[in-house]
Design a protein around this motif. Sequence first.
Motif, PDB file in Angstrom:
ATOM      1  N   VAL A  41      -5.844   1.235  -1.466  1.00  0.00           N
ATOM      2  CA  VAL A  41      -4.680   1.261  -0.577  1.00  0.00           C
ATOM      3  C   VAL A  41      -5.041   0.867   0.849  1.00  0.00           C
ATOM      4  O   VAL A  41      -4.155   0.671   1.687  1.00  0.00           O
ATOM      5  N   GLY A  42      -6.341   0.727   1.149  1.00  0.00           N
ATOM      6  CA  GLY A  42      -6.721   0.327   2.496  1.00  0.00           C
ATOM      7  C   GLY A  42      -8.177  -0.075   2.565  1.00  0.00           C
ATOM      8  O   GLY A  42      -9.000   0.366   1.752  1.00  0.00           O
ATOM      9  N   ALA A  91       0.826  -1.209   0.000  1.00  0.00           N
ATOM     10  CA  ALA A  91       0.000   0.000   0.000  1.00  0.00           C
ATOM     11  C   ALA A  91       0.858   1.257   0.000  1.00  0.00           C
ATOM     12  O   ALA A  91       0.524   2.252  -0.646  1.00  0.00           O
ATOM     13  N   ALA A 130       0.433  -6.405   3.339  1.00  0.00           N
ATOM     14  CA  ALA A 130      -0.513  -5.300   3.431  1.00  0.00           C
ATOM     15  C   ALA A 130      -0.897  -5.007   4.878  1.00  0.00           C
ATOM     16  O   ALA A 130      -1.692  -4.120   5.141  1.00  0.00           O
ATOM     17  N   GLY A 141      -3.945  -2.871   4.677  1.00  0.00           N
ATOM     18  CA  GLY A 141      -3.407  -1.675   4.045  1.00  0.00           C
ATOM     19  C   GLY A 141      -3.360  -0.513   5.020  1.00  0.00           C
ATOM     20  O   GLY A 141      -3.025  -0.676   6.194  1.00  0.00           O
ATOM     21  N   TYR A 170      -8.680   4.810  -1.151  1.00  0.00           N
ATOM     22  CA  TYR A 170      -8.129   4.616  -2.485  1.00  0.00           C
ATOM     23  C   TYR A 170      -7.462   5.893  -2.997  1.00  0.00           C
ATOM     24  O   TYR A 170      -7.775   7.005  -2.555  1.00  0.00           O
ATOM     25  N   ILE A 228      -4.981  -5.160  -2.692  1.00  0.00           N
ATOM     26  CA  ILE A 228      -3.943  -4.164  -2.402  1.00  0.00           C
ATOM     27  C   ILE A 228      -2.584  -4.681  -2.835  1.00  0.00           C
ATOM     28  O   ILE A 228      -1.789  -3.958  -3.456  1.00  0.00           O
TER      29      ILE A 228
END
Length: 455
Positions: free
Chosen positions: A390-391, A291, A327, A343, A382, A413
């Motif tokens: 990303v999470g 991430a 992640a 993430g 995102y 991710i």
Amino acid sequence: MAKVVVVGVNHAGTSAIRTLLSQNKNHEVVAFDRNNNISFLGCGIALTVSGVVQNVNDLFYSNCNELETLGAEVHMSTDVTKIDTDKKEVTAKNLETGNEMTVGYDKLIYAAGSWPVDFNIPNSDLDNIYVCKLFQHAATLIDKANEPGIESVAIIGAGYIGIELAEAYHQKGKKVTLVDLQERVVPAYFDTEFTDRLQADIRRSGVNLVLGARVTGYIGGENGQVKQIETNHGNYDADLVIQCVGFKPNTDLLEDAEKLPNGALVVDSCMRTTVPDVYAIGDTAAIYHSAVGAHRHVALATNAVKGGVVAASQINELYTVQLPSIAGTNAICVFGNMLASTGLSEAAARAEGMNVLSSFYVDNDRPEFMNDVEEVGVKLVYDKESLRLVGAQIGSYGNTPHTECIFYLSLAIQKGLTLPELAMTDVYFLPHFNKPFNFVISAILQALGLTYMKG
């Protein structure tokens, strides 16, 4: 055949030794550990304190005899005092006899773990002040939970361990105070959409949650035992104090290796450090975080076990077995909140300097016509421009846990998937289990401006 020295024999070291000798019994494996036991699942300490786990010994999944039967030479209660990476030698001292020994190696697997951070609080030498890491700590904390004289418990640090212990001692009928310097609990993993509810449930249970507070000292009573903690928000009764403020990697023995600022050893996808023939696994290692796009220290038992498998497989020339990225996938189940994250949280992503947006969606897990439905919340974080995930965070608030959905979000991710790609994941629909647009897909569609599913 290679001579392999393993420094540290807990989750990561045990995994490495098992894998090494299961794949190739011809290796000469010599292992050292300061402790007198191995493979203790510290994640079960709070469950044992509360009484869910009846026998603390059930939290062990391996022992020295098993590793020795595989062919390893295991030295417990033995402290590694020096590693000479030029000579490829390890020097260790038996803590019971004082005898020293030096052994050479072809390959070194460094799995020395981490240790709780000591934040130098005045009067921390009073009795009944503990950290939480080892089996020995667990045994003591379990005994304290059953002592009638322990009426009030203060826990310093509202991370996963701290919250779990707070719930456990509360369930044992203790008056619990949970203190943290941060303004929210578990802020590294969850945003306010989840922590606000968790904090409310902690307080509703009767636990005294004190946030944004710095512990400045301990106050003693009779017989040199702690009686109160002192903070900048006031003093709180404490017959027992447990410090849970994080862990620092034990990496001082490898001075020449590349490290992060906290001391964690930077490794590649094969778990190799920057020192030739030295691998780092477990809490000592900093692995590439998909991430963030950089190495990060994420101390989780899952990463430790996988790292052990990878390092051993590489030594055994099974080069396709690698760990390219992590992640940071994790979960917690406390105070009626079943939570999982992977993430970066939105706050963590912004702290990394990332330009992100988020989508938070709450829905029932199944169609309402099924009558018996439960609430689930999901948050997706995102990248604003690329829409790369990303999470992700999931909150499950019923009897049916839905947190395992985090697994495919973690994979997304790691593979760098975008929200449109993730929206087209081949998922099923069955009223018994979910909705046509489940809560994850609905959160994605919401982020893409498609909100008709609520209509």
